[in-house]
Design a protein around this motif. Sequence first.
Motif, PDB file in Angstrom:
ATOM      1  N   SER A 179       0.811  -1.222   0.000  1.00 53.16           N
ATOM      2  CA  SER A 179       0.000   0.000   0.000  1.00 53.16           C
ATOM      3  C   SER A 179       0.847   1.276   0.000  1.00 53.16           C
ATOM      4  CB  SER A 179      -0.931  -0.016   1.211  1.00 53.16           C
ATOM      5  OG  SER A 179      -0.190  -0.148   2.402  1.00 53.16           O
TER       6      SER A 179
ATOM      7  N   LYS B 136       0.205   9.101  -0.666  1.00 52.42           N
ATOM      8  CA  LYS B 136      -0.840  10.102  -0.893  1.00 52.42           C
ATOM      9  C   LYS B 136      -1.433  10.588   0.424  1.00 52.42           C
ATOM     10  CE  LYS B 136      -2.145   8.423  -5.436  1.00 52.42           C
ATOM     11  NZ  LYS B 136      -3.059   7.570  -6.189  1.00 52.42           N
TER      12      LYS B 136
ATOM     13  N   LYS C 163      -0.757   4.402  -1.608  1.00 53.69           N
ATOM     14  CA  LYS C 163      -1.826   4.979  -0.781  1.00 53.69           C
ATOM     15  C   LYS C 163      -1.243   5.736   0.414  1.00 53.69           C
ATOM     16  CE  LYS C 163      -5.047   1.316  -1.995  1.00 53.69           C
ATOM     17  NZ  LYS C 163      -5.648   0.071  -1.577  1.00 53.69           N
TER      18      LYS C 163
END
Length: 192
Positions: free
Chosen positions: A151, A157, A154
């Motif tokens: 991840s 971000k 993600k």
Amino acid sequence: MFGLDFKEIITIAMVLFAVIDIVGTIPIIVDLRQKFGHIESEKASVVAGVIMIVFLFVGEELLKLIGIDVHSFAVAGSFVLFFLALEMILGIRIYKEEANSSASIVPLAFPLIAGAGTMTTLLSLRSQFATINIIIAIVLNIILVYAVLKSSAKIEKLLGKNGLGVIRKTFGVVLLAIAVKLFAANVKGLFI
């Protein structure tokens, strides 16, 4: 039972988490993904875990073979951790990685996840904690490494560049404190 101590496991897991610094390496992981395409999270995690566990068992014998005791290695390791911490806190690069054509094993599994700092830390931890607790802490960290690798986009971000910088500096200070403690605990053993 079997030397299991949850307090030890948590302590070791936190030390390894700070040394591996998987969250702090997210910018590097993102760069590797852009440069090489897809990163095999499973492969990188398993290889790093195997390297750490194998080194935990044969590392000390390897040192004996070349005539170095664990205390000397731990003191040397405290210096490695000290410089890694300085890199994290000050945002400088002392150690330079070489470019490779594949990113999953080299440089991701080794030396980013299971690098010199991690190896040194494992041997130092082995002189202070039960082996079973270290293995459990390694497995917990590898699971976390896998989750972060899967991840990473993600997380990048979500935290943003500033958030990643704060986390890296915070773990740098923790790692610096660990280096000082490691040095203090083992330097006496050099003179006995």
